[in-house]
Structure formats: structure tokens, C-alpha cells
Design an enzyme around this catalytic site. Structure first.
Site, PDB file in Angstrom:
ATOM      1  N   ASN A 176      -0.552  -7.756  -4.020  1.00 28.86           N
ATOM      2  CA  ASN A 176      -1.176  -6.880  -5.014  1.00 28.86           C
ATOM      3  C   ASN A 176      -0.155  -6.001  -5.737  1.00 28.86           C
ATOM      4  OD1 ASN A 176      -1.095  -5.431  -2.305  1.00 28.86           O
ATOM      5  ND2 ASN A 176      -1.511  -3.730  -3.692  1.00 28.86           N
TER       6      ASN A 176
ATOM      7  N   GLU B 288       0.830  -1.206   0.000  1.00 25.07           N
ATOM      8  CA  GLU B 288       0.000   0.000   0.000  1.00 25.07           C
ATOM      9  C   GLU B 288       0.868   1.261   0.000  1.00 25.07           C
ATOM     10  OE1 GLU B 288      -1.033  -2.915   1.682  1.00 25.07           O
ATOM     11  OE2 GLU B 288      -2.131  -2.939  -0.200  1.00 25.07           O
TER      12      GLU B 288
ATOM     13  N   ASP C 251      -7.400  -5.848  -5.081  1.00 24.53           N
ATOM     14  CA  ASP C 251      -6.451  -6.092  -3.985  1.00 24.53           C
ATOM     15  C   ASP C 251      -6.477  -7.536  -3.497  1.00 24.53           C
ATOM     16  OD1 ASP C 251      -4.463  -5.345  -2.062  1.00 24.53           O
ATOM     17  OD2 ASP C 251      -6.016  -5.332  -0.526  1.00 24.53           O
TER      18      ASP C 251
END
Lengths: 600, 600
Positions: free
Chosen positions: B276, B192, B318
């Protein structure tokens, strides 16, 4: 089960319909299935009539369920159990949980006050809170920031709030409220910050201040009647406090009131003790410093003192007198008295007649106590009722900047706030004790509001030749003698519970819940809970089953090194060094563990 | 008891005398009395041969002892048990405790690294740590700040340290190391934050970097051989990753590696998955984004990939591919394969031949999965091995700033890091699952090192018409079918344990440890631990007794609302709203609870 539900509901309905919490509360406190006040009962006996768990079967005890408070640091006190709900509290930020006993402790509601974290450094001895009170459908919490809040017991919503002090001046809230009649009584902490401490009564219904009684100051502030208020049978006279202080020192004189409160309904008297005079340097406050270190008997309706008794005049060791007063019939020399039994920090266990404050017994409850030879019991002596101080251990006589070595007990006393229990079956008192000595060096300190006002450095250690820093003892309050004593590695900083099953429970700083035989002290069961125990053991019945509940969460004065992450031996008012070994046994936590016998 | 002590000492001596941790570790992992690697064994089966606790007697399970880590927030992973010592870890600040099993968990040593707390906001999904590794007399910890530290298992003293990443760029450490042969393997978190993620091997002896394999980038960084490395039987070719990214996006392309690592000693291959591609906004990264969302089979000696398989090309939801690879023989259509079974976040359970990466089975393990109709199993199809995406749920097709509603599963997948277990007795896989859908709105985001690089807002909720947000299922990996399914109120975020006693264990977010019948899923036992469980169930034998151990401490992605005190439903990457009800069941904690049958 259905029967219990009905009874609980009926009781709740009764309470809700009445403005006077007292009669219902008295009645509820006599129902052994519940635990409706932090002390178990008004007499502070912490005795339960429940006897499903016995000396024979306690060895089979199991953990039934557990709960985390979500807070670390020291967890003093214990939960309340009212009907099908358990109310659990925690240290700062003082969350309160209502847990559903019918559903493994599902959270019915949670209350967490918003408090200024700047109150934390003003808390001398960890961010502890000693518990909640209940009456009239409300739960009462004394927050760290001194806000006394009444919560709706069903919803957790705030009913009223009262501000009991000012943390900016060193006032903090650590003690549990006690509801007596139509009032909520609460003390205050701050003896290490020069607070002029008091017990205050707030109206149960609306939180308005009803009366406030200071420990030191003018007669109209300390609520004494010069003629009618007595000490050891004699009127205290005018200005009984003022004349024992130099100048205005009483205004910053401590005498804090963070212990437990007892109540005798028949006599209509409440009992509690006051703490150390400020500062800890005795040279800075000549005189007896009344009424610090004092047992008070007061009228709960107006706060007026009926009698007082100062145990440690002109304290030189921080031997706060706040420990609980246990009300029980005591046989002294063949005569049964309405007794008040008090295990003081100063190492003497006192038995008084609670009707008039007459001194019946005062004996050391740890043989290592050395700062005084005895309490003078000669009624004709000028020093009647006073401890006879040993010069070698007098920090006053040795003077400022002199290290007085080998004083026993240490400042945290032979017992601190950890409450004792009393069993009417054995007529014995079960006392969690400290077994610790100290070096004490007073020094001159100047007062600044909200800053520490301690004036002494300390170090603590076990008595010479001993490795155990605690004992759990059984005490005969009529004879003033230890009946049995169980050594513990560290101070027993957990409150005891006595039961009709002939079992006495307590917790240890390493984290063990222990059960011992009430008659012999023989260990019958132990269990290692997640963290060190400084909470008080509680019992209740639910669904036909007896439960034992205890809060873990190492901390308090003894555990302040772990709780606040301190490492300098002189820190934490000298406790850090003494209890350094604790870190090999446990770490911080905040959990409730609930025990029961196996089977349905 | 004496026998056990001797065996343990002998094992320890053997290990200490050898520089190659692998053989001993393999041997130790086959001793069911110990739990020497975070996954239980190299195959990641989390199956124990211990069978003192059975389906018949598990109902009598009791809590034996407990321990508090002194840390709140999410406790993932579980303890290691080596000889008479249990090694317990915690989330940031990542304390490690060595507990004496002969003395109720007395603390033999504690290690707590000093870490910059600024790493906390860089941790996407709570401050979790998934556990320790052991080999060659050393305990290995991957700290939040990415420092990989080797501790002397006897003293807790640092033997060596290696820095695996830079938290200022978003690198963090959450996963457990795995020791294979003479190397310590460790992944990294930061998907992230636009990290170019990798698995790195450090020398067991001195902590020097041996090899590093990125998930995306040039061939020499991702350690593939264009000819020899295959996907679905075909060579991947040159620049297999680079050509699936636009420009330099691969440099901030994620593919993180914070899951578990498996190892097949015979094939000399390690297996793990990548996460991801960054950002979560698919429009910003055209192409398949290889090798994100990929199963890797690598040579542990040099890191070279033998085969790869990308499960979710060009991720739009994701659906990290990091979940563990369980190595077990699987019968598919009458033929027994050296299977690799993987329950992906994307809702498909894959069975592959682990020798060559051949795709054997790919079926939904939650019937609500709707983003793809199926995985194309037609070997002659151009889309062979790829999921067939449903346009309605394609956040790419719906586009930026459009809210794609009703996608199942939610971003945290049908399963996240919580590991499944496999029993060779029942030939079933026991899978803790999420049963959650989402709305997903991608938006354009620009990259700044060390700042969140998410590019989507989410909300999460149970599937239409459902109240349970989780199921605990038994899976037939040969047929690709659910055998039984136990609904749970919340996602099952705890790792499962299968045992030869015919009992399977798992924990729930409300805090229950549950035991179910391995054949039927019938609940045989449950116990409410202090806090919600996201840890993995562990078993061991000590003193002739089988124990079950579990860490409580609610948190992780599902519990981030409680763990980080968040209240906005959109916070915590959408988990806060979905799991808001959790606060009615549990609160923060950090405790180990150890269970056993009654009696000595």
C-alpha cells in the site's frame, strides 16, 4: 456414546444437588471413564481400570488431538475429565480452560486470573501449578498468588475466592487442591523463603476457612493432641515441635506442603508430607526441626493429627518429605497391611501401616543413595525409625562454608513431586526417579520477609560413572526391592499412570511420552511431544474410546534453566548445570497431547 | 535410507564447493525429498512430486513427531528440509533451530539473535517471520530488526550480517529471503509507518549490498529504464513514479515488499509485488502513487525492472499487492502462455504473460468483491488494466472522517500473504482466502518517524448473510473461474500445498490441518493442532517416508487480537472485532507438527 452422555449428565445433576462433594466424588473417581481429581483417586494410585489400550496394541497409539495453553514454562499436573468436558490448567498466570470433548477441544470457557507478576521471583522452582480439583459443580484452582478460587464448572465464573497466603512474605501456590467431604484442602509453597507452612481446609460451599494445621509451631497451631497423636506408636507429647527448634526459628521454619494429598474414607484420614526446614543451612537450626520432613495422618473434619512420622530429622540436604502417599494393600512378610507407600526425596521408599503409622519397610530405591546407610528398623534402638547418617555426607558435620561433595541423591531427591503409580494387578509401584548427586555448601543467611532464605549453594551431576540422570523403576513395596529399572537420560519428572491394560505410561524431560510393559518395563511405544514433559499422564474414555492425555512444557526444578532462561550452573538451586544438556533436546512449550488407538 | 543419506551428503558437498548458490539451489529445489526454499520452488507453486500420501490413504495420516519453538504469537512460514536436517524458525525474537531428522528432531544447534524489543510495537500485524532461505551451506534469516544474517548451516554460527533498515523509522523484517544466483534478495515491512520500501540484493558470499530497488521515487532509485521498462506493453517514461505523487510524499510513501519472490531462470527475471501507499488516507496522497500496488519483473543481476503492472492505482482500501506470483503455463483461450498468476488483496486474480507483463485475465476470486465492478480489459480504453471503482465504496470520494461501509474485501484482502499452490496435474490453483468486508474511515494523520502512519479506522465482519470468514478455493487461471470452494469459519491464513498424490493441504485459524481432494475439494482428513495455523504446509521425504510439516501458532493480522492480547474491536487495524470468535477455538502456541502414514 448416548449412554455415556446420559450417565455424565446424571452424575453432574447428582453432584449439583448436593452440598457434600465427597460421596459423589468418591463415586465419580471410581468411574474409570472420568478423571475427577488430580491424583486420579483418593488413594493416589493413578491406576485406571481402562484396558482398551493394552501391551499388545499400545504400539499403534496415535495422536488424536492437541491443545496449546498459550503459556510457556513448566507444565506440571494434568487435566481433569468430567463428563464431556476436559479442564486444563497452566503455570503462571494460571489459565484454566474447559474444553469440549465432543468438538476436538473447542474452548467452552477460559478463566485467567489477574495476578501481580511480582509473585514470579518468589517461586523457587519455576512458575508451576500442579492442577485443579473438582466437586459439587465447581472447579478449584490454587493460583500462584495463593488465591484459592472456586469456578462454576459450566461457565467458568468465580463462585468464591479465599486468600491462602501472602506472596510478599514468600507464600506461593503451586499444589493442587483436594476436596474431601465438604472441604477443599490446600497446602502452600515457600520453603526457600522461610514460610511457616500449613495445610488449610476451606468450606466447599462458601470458601470460609474451616481449619489450618501448621507443620511446625505450638500444639494448637500444628493441631496435634500430645497424648493421642503418635509417632511410631508413641504419643508425641507436649510441644513436640517447639522443643525441636532453637528460639523462634520455627516461625520461619518451612515444612511446606506443596505435595499431593491422599484420603482413606474408611479410616477418615488424610495423608500428606511436609517439606524442608528453613534455612537449608543446618547449622542455623539445631534440633530435629519437627514436623518438617514428616508424613501426617489427619482427620479431615478438624485437622487433628492421628499420627506423624518424621523421615529426615534435622535435614541437611533439602530432602523435602512432600511426595505423595499411595494407599494400597501391601503384603509384608506374609501379612497384608493397609499400606501407605511413600517414595521420599531422601532416597528411601517407606511402607507404613496407614492406620497407625507403623513403619514396615524403609529401603533405598536407588542403590547410589549414600547420605545414610539405612533407616534404623530396630524397635528397641534409640534411633528407631531414623536414618543413620554417614558423616562424610553430613553437611552439618562438615560445617558452614565447607563443600560437602558427592552426596546422593541431590537436593531434588531420588524423586520429587512427580507422582508414582500403583497397579493392583501387578502389585507393583511405578516410580519416576532422579539419578543425581550433588555438592552442597551451606552458608549463613539472614531472614528478610519475601527474600530467598536458602543458605546453601549446590551443583548437581549424575552418579559417578553414570550418564543417565534418571530411571523409571518398578518397586515391590512389601520387599523393598526394585523389580525392574529403565534408565533415562534425564530425571523422569513426569507422573506415571498404570492401567488395567498392563501398560504403564510416563513422560521424559526430552519430551517423549513412553509406554512400557507393566510386568517387564519393556518399551512398547514412544512419541516425541512438542516440549519436555513434567506433567502427569492421565487416561479417560470418551465415546467408547480410551484416551491418554499429557501436558508438555519443560520446566520445574530440573528444567528451570530452560524455563527461566538461566545459564549460570549454580543458578536454579544447582539444577542449571546438571541439566544443561536438556537444551539439545527440547525447548519451552505448553501443550496438551491426547492419544488414542486408530479407528472409530 | 543409506541411499538418501549419501545423496544428501553429495548435494551438500556440491553446494559447499561453489560460490554460486543458484544452480545447485535450482537442482536441489527439483529434488522433492527436500524443501530448500521457503516457497518450495522458484516458481512459487508449492507443488511436490511426492505421492506416497494419496487421496486414498491420506485419511490414515498420523502425527509422527512434534516440536515447540518456545515462542508464542503468530508463526507464519514453514521449515526448510535439507538432507537430514530441518531448519525451523519462529517469530520475534526469531530463534532458528536445526533439527536432526534422524533423531526425532533433536536440536543440532539453535541460534537466537539479541534484538531490541522496541521493534515489537513497530510491527503492524504481529511479530511474524515468514521463514528462512538456504544456499551455499548457509541459512539466511531476516530478523525483525531488519538484520539479514547468514548462518553456517552446520554450526549455526554467524558468517555475515547486513542491516537492511532502521526500526526506529518503522522498518521491520518479516519476509523470507530468496537466494537467486549469487545474491540474497530481501524486502522490507513498514507500510503503516511511512517507510519508502525496497527490495535489496546482498552478495551471497559476503553480505555486501549489490543493488537496491525502491518501489517509489526517482528513476535511479526505483531502477527503471524510462524506455525499456514497460507497463502493459508501453514504456513507463521518465519519472514514472515521481509524477504520480504530490510533493515529497513518495519519501514516506510505503509500497512495501514483504511478500514472496519468484524467479524464472530462463527469462532471468524475479517477480514480486509492492504494498500500500502510505498513509491509508487516500486524500493525503493524490495521484496513482506509483509504484505501490505493483507487480515488478526485475533482472536479478542489477535490479532493473523489465516490466511493471500497477493493480490498484491510488489505493483507498489498503489492498497491498505483495501476494506471491505463481509461475506456470496457463492456457488462455486455447493459447498456452508463460503465465504469472497472482491473487491480489484487492479481490482480483490476475493472469499475466510473465515474459512481458501482458494482462491476460483479471477476475474476482470471491463473488462478494464490490469495490470495483471489474478490471478494464479493453485495450483501447483509457482505463485499460485499471479497476473500475464503485463510487459507493470509494473512501476517496466519500472523503475524510466519513465511514465508508460495506466494502468487500476488507483491508486484509481476499487473500493476504498466505500463499496459494498450483498443481500441474489438475492445472488448478489452490487459494486460501479471506471472506471479509469492512467499514473504512480515513482521517488526516501527520508523519513522525517511527510512529504509526495509518490514517484510517476499520471494522471487519463477514459478508452480508454469511457466517464463514474464509473459503479455500480451486481456481482456473485461464478462465478466471472458481472450480470449487470449501467454506471455512475463519479466514484461511495458512499457505497451501499441492502434491502429486492428488491431495491438497492447508491449515485453519482454529488449528486444523486439512487435506482435501485436489479434484473436488472433498475433505479427506483433518487434525486439530495445538494452536491456530497461519504457517505454510510443507512436505518432504526422509528414510523412504513422505512427511507433512506445519507450524501452528495463531496470530498474524487476522489473529492479532489473540496474539497481542487486544480486546478493543477497533484495535489491530480492525481485525480484533472481526476475529473475536477465534478465542473460542484456540489459544497462543508455537509448535511444529509432522505427519506421516503409519508403518515403517
Amino acid at each position: 456414546m448416548r449412554y455415556l452422555l446420559l450417565t455424565s449428565c446424571a452424575a453432574a445433576a447428582l453432584v449439583a444437588s448436593s452440598a457434600s462433594g465427597n460421596e459423589q466424588l468418591q463415586k465419580m473417581s471410581q468411574n474409570p471413564k472420568e478423571w475427577v481429581m488430580p491424583t486420579g483417586d483418593y488413594a493416589n494410585t493413578r491406576y485406571s481400570q481402562l484396558k482398551q489400550i493394552t501391551a499388545d496394541n499400545v504400539g499403534k497409539l496415535q495422536v488424536a488431538w492437541t491443545f496449546s495453553t498459550g503459556v510457556l514454562r513448566g507444565h506440571e499436573g494434568g487435566p481433569l475429565i468430567i463428563g464431556d468436558v476436559m479442564y486444563v490448567h497452566g503455570p503462571f498466570p494460571n489459565p484454566v480452560f474447559a474444553l469440549d470433548l465432543n468438538n476436538d477441544g473447542k474452548i467452552l470457557w477460559k478463566y485467567e486470573p489477574r495476578q501481580d507478576p511480582n509473585v514470579i521471583p518468589v517461586m523457587c522452582c519455576d512458575t508451576v501449578n500442579r492442577g485443579l480439583a473438582y466437586a459439587d459443580g465447581k472447579i478449584f484452582l490454587h493460583q500462584a498468588d495463593t488465591t484459592l478460587v472456586a469456578l462454576d464448572a459450566k461457565t467458568g465464573k468465580v463462585v468464591w475466592q479465599a486468600v491462602n497466603g501472602d506472596p510478599k512474605k514468600g507464600d506461593t501456590g503451586t499444589s493442587a487442591p483436594m476436596v474431601v467431604k465438604d472441604k477443599v484442602l490446600i497446602g502452600i509453597s515457600g520453603g526457600e523463603f522461610g514460610v511457616q507452612c500449613h495445610v488449610t481446609a476451606y468450606n466447599l460451599s462458601d470458601g470460609k476457612l474451616a481449619w489450618r494445621a501448621y507443620s511446625g509451631g505450638p500444639d494448637d497451631q500444628i493441631l496435634v493432641d500430645p497424648q493421642k497423636t503418635t509417632e511410631l506408636g508413641k504419643p508425641v507429647g507436649a510441644n513436640s515441635s517447639l522443643k525441636t527448634w532453637q528460639g523462634d526459628q520455627w516461625k520461619i521454619g518451612g515444612g511446606c506442603t506443596w505435595g499431593w494429598i491422599s484420603y482413606d474414607q474408611q479410616l477418615n484420614l488424610i495423608y500428606y508430607g511436609s517439606g524442608n526446614p528453613s534455612t537449608w543451612n543446618p547449622k542455623q537450626r539445631p534440633g530435629d526441626n519437627k514436623w518438617s520432613m514428616t508424613i501426617f495422618a489427619r482427620d479431615p473434619d478438624n485437622g487433628m493429627a492421628k499420627w506423624v512420622y518424621q523421615m529426615t530429622p534435622h535435614d541437611e540436604w533439602d530432602y523435602d518429605g512432600v511426595n505423595e502417599m499411595i494407599l494400597a494393600d501391601v503384603d509384608v512378610g506374609g501379612t497384608t497391611h493397609k499400606g501407605l507407600v511413600h517414595f521420599d526425596r531422601n532416597g528411601f521408599a517407606y511402607t507404613l501401616d496407614r492406620t497407625n503409622g507403623a513403619l514396615l519397610v524403609a529401603e533405598k530405591y536407588d542403590p547410589t543413595v549414600n547420605w545414610a546407610t539405612k533407616v534404623d528398623m530396630d524397635k528397641n534402638s534409640k534411633t528407631y525409625g531414623r536414618p543413620l547418617v554417614v558423616s562424610q555426607y553430613s553437611t552439618e558435620q562438615n560445617g558452614e562454608d565447607k563443600n560437602t561433595k558427592g552426596v546422593c541423591p541431590a537436593a531434588l531427591g531420588t524423586k520429587d513431586e512427580q507422582p508414582a503409580a500403583y497397579s493392583p494387578d501387578t502389585k507393583l509401584f511405578y516410580v519416576p526417579t532422579n539419578h543425581v548427586c550433588m555438592d552442597y555448601e551451606p552458608f549463613r543467611v539472614s531472614y528478610t520477609a519475601g527474600q530467598p532464605y536458602v543458605g546453601a549453594t549446590l551443583s548437581m551431576y549424575p552418579p559417578p560413572g553414570k550418564k543417565n540422570m534418571g530411571n523409571f523403576i518398578a518397586w515391590d513395596a512389601g520387599k523393598g526391592k526394585i523389580v525392574w529399572s529403565v534408565p533415562e537420560l534425564f530425571s523422569v519428572w513426569s507422573g506415571a499412570l498404570a492401567t488395567a491394560g498392563g501398560v504403564v505410561f510416563y513422560g521424559t524431560l526430552e519430551g517423549y511420552l513412553k509406554a512400557v510393559d507393566a510386568k517387564t518395563g519393556k518399551e512398547l511405544y514412544k512419541f516425541k511431544t512438542p516440549s519436555g514433559i513434567i506433567g502427569n499422564v492421565t487416561t479417560y474414555e470418551h465415546g467408547g474410546k480410551q484416551y491418554i492425555a499429557i501436558l508438555s512444557g519443560v520446566g520445574g526444578w530440573a528444567g528451570i534453566g530452560l524455563a527461566a532462561g538461566l545459564t549460570d550452573p549454580q543458578d536454579g538451586l544447582g539444577a542449571v548445570g546438571g541439566y544443561a544438556g536438556l537444551r539439545d533436546y527440547t525447548s519451552l512449550g505448553g501443550q496438551l497431547t491426547v492419544f488414542a488407538l486408530p479407528g472409530s
